[in-house]
Design a protein around this motif. Structure first.
Motif, PDB file in Angstrom:
ATOM      1  N   ASN A   1      11.305  -5.127   6.786  1.00  0.00           N
ATOM      2  CA  ASN A   1      10.133  -4.441   7.340  1.00  0.00           C
ATOM      3  C   ASN A   1      10.342  -2.929   7.331  1.00  0.00           C
ATOM      4  O   ASN A   1       9.880  -2.209   8.213  1.00  0.00           O
ATOM      5  CB  ASN A   1       9.809  -4.938   8.744  1.00  0.00           C
ATOM      6  CG  ASN A   1      10.847  -4.521   9.771  1.00  0.00           C
ATOM      7  OD1 ASN A   1      12.016  -4.317   9.431  1.00  0.00           O
ATOM      8  ND2 ASN A   1      10.439  -4.407  11.025  1.00  0.00           N
ATOM      9  N   PHE A   2      11.048  -2.460   6.325  1.00  0.00           N
ATOM     10  CA  PHE A   2      11.315  -1.033   6.182  1.00  0.00           C
ATOM     11  C   PHE A   2      11.517  -0.722   4.705  1.00  0.00           C
ATOM     12  O   PHE A   2      11.711  -1.622   3.876  1.00  0.00           O
ATOM     13  CB  PHE A   2      12.549  -0.618   6.978  1.00  0.00           C
ATOM     14  CG  PHE A   2      13.792  -1.396   6.606  1.00  0.00           C
ATOM     15  CD1 PHE A   2      14.562  -1.047   5.504  1.00  0.00           C
ATOM     16  CD2 PHE A   2      14.177  -2.504   7.345  1.00  0.00           C
ATOM     17  CE1 PHE A   2      15.685  -1.774   5.151  1.00  0.00           C
ATOM     18  CE2 PHE A   2      15.301  -3.234   7.003  1.00  0.00           C
ATOM     19  CZ  PHE A   2      16.058  -2.869   5.897  1.00  0.00           C
ATOM     20  N   LEU A   3      11.476   0.567   4.388  1.00  0.00           N
ATOM     21  CA  LEU A   3      11.739   1.039   3.032  1.00  0.00           C
ATOM     22  C   LEU A   3      12.826   2.100   3.071  1.00  0.00           C
ATOM     23  O   LEU A   3      12.829   2.972   3.960  1.00  0.00           O
ATOM     24  CB  LEU A   3      10.476   1.641   2.413  1.00  0.00           C
ATOM     25  CG  LEU A   3       9.326   0.680   2.111  1.00  0.00           C
ATOM     26  CD1 LEU A   3       8.076   1.465   1.734  1.00  0.00           C
ATOM     27  CD2 LEU A   3       9.706  -0.291   0.999  1.00  0.00           C
TER      28      LEU A   3
ATOM     29  N   ASN B   1       1.132   4.515   9.248  1.00  0.00           N
ATOM     30  CA  ASN B   1       1.555   4.802   7.882  1.00  0.00           C
ATOM     31  C   ASN B   1       0.711   5.908   7.256  1.00  0.00           C
ATOM     32  O   ASN B   1       1.214   6.727   6.477  1.00  0.00           O
ATOM     33  CB  ASN B   1       1.475   3.538   7.028  1.00  0.00           C
ATOM     34  CG  ASN B   1       2.391   2.443   7.536  1.00  0.00           C
ATOM     35  OD1 ASN B   1       3.453   2.715   8.094  1.00  0.00           O
ATOM     36  ND2 ASN B   1       1.989   1.196   7.354  1.00  0.00           N
ATOM     37  N   GLU B   2      -0.563   5.941   7.605  1.00  0.00           N
ATOM     38  CA  GLU B   2      -1.438   6.997   7.089  1.00  0.00           C
ATOM     39  C   GLU B   2      -0.998   8.364   7.602  1.00  0.00           C
ATOM     40  O   GLU B   2      -1.071   9.358   6.870  1.00  0.00           O
ATOM     41  CB  GLU B   2      -2.890   6.732   7.475  1.00  0.00           C
ATOM     42  CG  GLU B   2      -3.612   5.762   6.560  1.00  0.00           C
ATOM     43  CD  GLU B   2      -3.653   6.230   5.121  1.00  0.00           C
ATOM     44  OE1 GLU B   2      -3.840   7.450   4.883  1.00  0.00           O
ATOM     45  OE2 GLU B   2      -3.489   5.390   4.223  1.00  0.00           O
ATOM     46  N   LYS B   3      -0.562   8.424   8.833  1.00  0.00           N
ATOM     47  CA  LYS B   3      -0.072   9.709   9.358  1.00  0.00           C
ATOM     48  C   LYS B   3       1.145  10.166   8.584  1.00  0.00           C
ATOM     49  O   LYS B   3       1.272  11.343   8.230  1.00  0.00           O
ATOM     50  CB  LYS B   3       0.247   9.587  10.852  1.00  0.00           C
ATOM     51  CG  LYS B   3       0.751  10.903  11.446  1.00  0.00           C
ATOM     52  CD  LYS B   3       0.786  10.887  12.953  1.00  0.00           C
ATOM     53  CE  LYS B   3       1.198  12.252  13.489  1.00  0.00           C
ATOM     54  NZ  LYS B   3       1.162  12.319  14.969  1.00  0.00           N
ATOM     55  N   LEU B   4       2.062   9.233   8.320  1.00  0.00           N
ATOM     56  CA  LEU B   4       3.236   9.579   7.521  1.00  0.00           C
ATOM     57  C   LEU B   4       2.820  10.111   6.148  1.00  0.00           C
ATOM     58  O   LEU B   4       3.301  11.174   5.707  1.00  0.00           O
ATOM     59  CB  LEU B   4       4.123   8.321   7.336  1.00  0.00           C
ATOM     60  CG  LEU B   4       5.242   8.448   6.297  1.00  0.00           C
ATOM     61  CD1 LEU B   4       6.340   9.376   6.797  1.00  0.00           C
ATOM     62  CD2 LEU B   4       5.811   7.073   5.959  1.00  0.00           C
TER      63      LEU B   4
ATOM     64  N   ARG C   1       0.818  -1.211   0.000  1.00  0.00           N
ATOM     65  CA  ARG C   1       0.000   0.000   0.000  1.00  0.00           C
ATOM     66  C   ARG C   1       0.854   1.264   0.000  1.00  0.00           C
ATOM     67  O   ARG C   1       0.512   2.271  -0.642  1.00  0.00           O
ATOM     68  CB  ARG C   1      -0.918  -0.022   1.237  1.00  0.00           C
ATOM     69  CG  ARG C   1      -2.123   0.880   1.155  1.00  0.00           C
ATOM     70  CD  ARG C   1      -3.053   0.618   2.324  1.00  0.00           C
ATOM     71  NE  ARG C   1      -2.413   0.945   3.591  1.00  0.00           N
ATOM     72  CZ  ARG C   1      -2.376   2.187   4.100  1.00  0.00           C
ATOM     73  NH1 ARG C   1      -2.931   3.183   3.426  1.00  0.00           N
ATOM     74  NH2 ARG C   1      -1.801   2.426   5.251  1.00  0.00           N
ATOM     75  N   LEU C   2       1.992   1.206   0.702  1.00  0.00           N
ATOM     76  CA  LEU C   2       2.832   2.394   0.857  1.00  0.00           C
ATOM     77  C   LEU C   2       3.609   2.741  -0.404  1.00  0.00           C
ATOM     78  O   LEU C   2       3.693   3.919  -0.787  1.00  0.00           O
ATOM     79  CB  LEU C   2       3.828   2.176   2.006  1.00  0.00           C
ATOM     80  CG  LEU C   2       3.433   2.623   3.404  1.00  0.00           C
ATOM     81  CD1 LEU C   2       4.483   2.178   4.407  1.00  0.00           C
ATOM     82  CD2 LEU C   2       3.273   4.140   3.447  1.00  0.00           C
ATOM     83  N   ILE C   3       4.206   1.742  -1.031  1.00  0.00           N
ATOM     84  CA  ILE C   3       5.152   2.004  -2.117  1.00  0.00           C
ATOM     85  C   ILE C   3       4.547   2.858  -3.235  1.00  0.00           C
ATOM     86  O   ILE C   3       5.125   3.887  -3.616  1.00  0.00           O
ATOM     87  CB  ILE C   3       5.741   0.687  -2.658  1.00  0.00           C
ATOM     88  CG1 ILE C   3       6.663   0.061  -1.600  1.00  0.00           C
ATOM     89  CG2 ILE C   3       6.517   0.927  -3.952  1.00  0.00           C
ATOM     90  CD1 ILE C   3       7.204  -1.307  -1.977  1.00  0.00           C
TER      91      ILE C   3
END
Length: 362
Positions: A304-306, A350-353, A286-288
């Motif tokens: 577990n990180f990008l 993640n949404e806050k980011l 979802r993030l990428i």
């Protein structure tokens, strides 16, 4: 007057930890700060591990089991190895230090990738050994360059697979070719701290190589997917002869009793491990695309990180994100001044980011 310290420590820079979230909130005068900087499991520890630890609190007046008998037995069965192939450590950090301290002689050198786990470098500098840093190639280990950097005095090579902070990995074919190309007297340490998150079908399990090469050692940890970072417990698996030598220099009670009990319970909680994996995979997918839609560079990750390239000074981005309530990890210390490592959190984290990034970028 005799010098106070070893000469290596005159120039050795200490590892700089981040501030506690509570202190950051106090300084900023805000609440709800989200920490996405240390690759911790956003689901926390296994409920079974927490219950086991709570049930053992009445025993903390006793010294821990210096040999971690029960945990070693469980790990040996879990990995299909013998207990004498295991060495326990205060996190894999200590295992890495024990390996280097045990094996490196004064005239021997160590090789690792330039943008890889910083502890390899810190340990080597503290010992005063010659270090050879090999640059990454397109954010991946350049195994050919590592082979080329070796000479007759190369004793130790550290391979983080997947790599921290890039999240990239070495395939089985690549690892097979690398191990065939290097001398048999080189000790290869496969650091598999993020193995539980890997989804790539061609990822090589380091344990499969223990029967093929005597000088290979695999490190694993309970700090990441198992969610026990605060207990500091990791381990190494290798040839019994090598493990015996490492254990000779190990502190007698280097893993505490609660860490051993928590790790034992966490190892048995496959449901929690699977939930952690599924959350990580789903949130990464979802993030990428949303990060890339903002014009940011994202390195494909098996951890577990990008690793996110802001295409501008990452320290400045870190400061702006911090003021808006999200902590990430700038990577200038790894030779990546425009990038930051961002841990995959829960959906709301993640949404806050994602919600504050446009403001920070502008």
């Amino acid at each position: 007057m005799l010098p106070l310290v070893n000469p290596e420590y005159e120039t050795l820079m200490p590892y700089v930890p981040g501030k506690p979230v509570s202190e950051t909130e106090r300084e900023l005068g805000i609440s709800g700060v989200v920490k996405l900087a240390s690759n911790e499991n956003p689901l926390g520890a296994s409920p079974k591990a927490i219950a086991a630890i709570q049930g053992a609190l009445h025993q903390i007046h006793d010294y821990p089991d210096g040999g971690a008998f029960y945990l070693k037995a469980a790990l040996a069965e879990f990995h299909n190895v013998r207990p004498e192939q295991l060495v326990m450590g205060n996190g894999t950090n200590e295992v890495i230090e024990l390996i280097a301290r045990t094996c490196l002689r004064p005239d021997e050198n160590i090789i690792y990738a330039q943008a890889s786990f910083i502890v390899y470098k810190l340990v080597s500098l503290a010992l005063g050994r010659e270090i050879r840093e090999v640059p990454l190639k397109q954010m991946r280990f350049d195994l050919d360059a590592i082979v080329a950097a070796m000479d007759e005095k190369t004793k130790l090579v550290f391979i983080a697979n997947p790599n921290n902070p890039t999240g990239t990995y070495i395939s089985k074919t690549e690892l097979d070719r690398f191990l065939e190309a290097i001398p048999r007297d080189v000790l290869v340490v496969l650091d598999e701290a993020y193995l539980e998150y890997v989804t790539a079908s061609d990822y090589p399990n380091g344990l499969d190589y223990l029967s093929k090469r005597e000088r290979i050692l695999v490190t694993r940890t309970f700090s990441k997917c198992y969610g026990l970072a605060g207990l500091r417990i990791g381990y190494g698996i290798g040839d019994p002869k090598l493990i015996d030598y490492i254990n000779r220099g190990r502190e007698p009670f280097n893993t505490n009793s609660l860490a051993q009990i928590g790790a034992l319970a966490a190892l048995e909680d496959s449901d929690h491990l699977e939930r952690s994996r599924q959350l990580n995979s789903a949130e990464m997918r979802r993030l990428i695309p949303r990060l890339e839609a903002m014009g940011l560079g994202v390195t494909p990750s098996q951890a577990n990180f990008l690793l996110v390239d802001f295409h501008r000074d990452a320290q400045g981005m870190f400061e702006r994100l911090l003021q808006l309530g999200v902590i990430v990890r700038p990577m200038a210390g790894y030779g990546l001044p425009t990038s930051a490592r961002i841990t995959i959190g829960r959906e709301e984290q993640n949404e806050k980011l994602l919600s504050i990034l446009p403001q920070a970028l502008s």
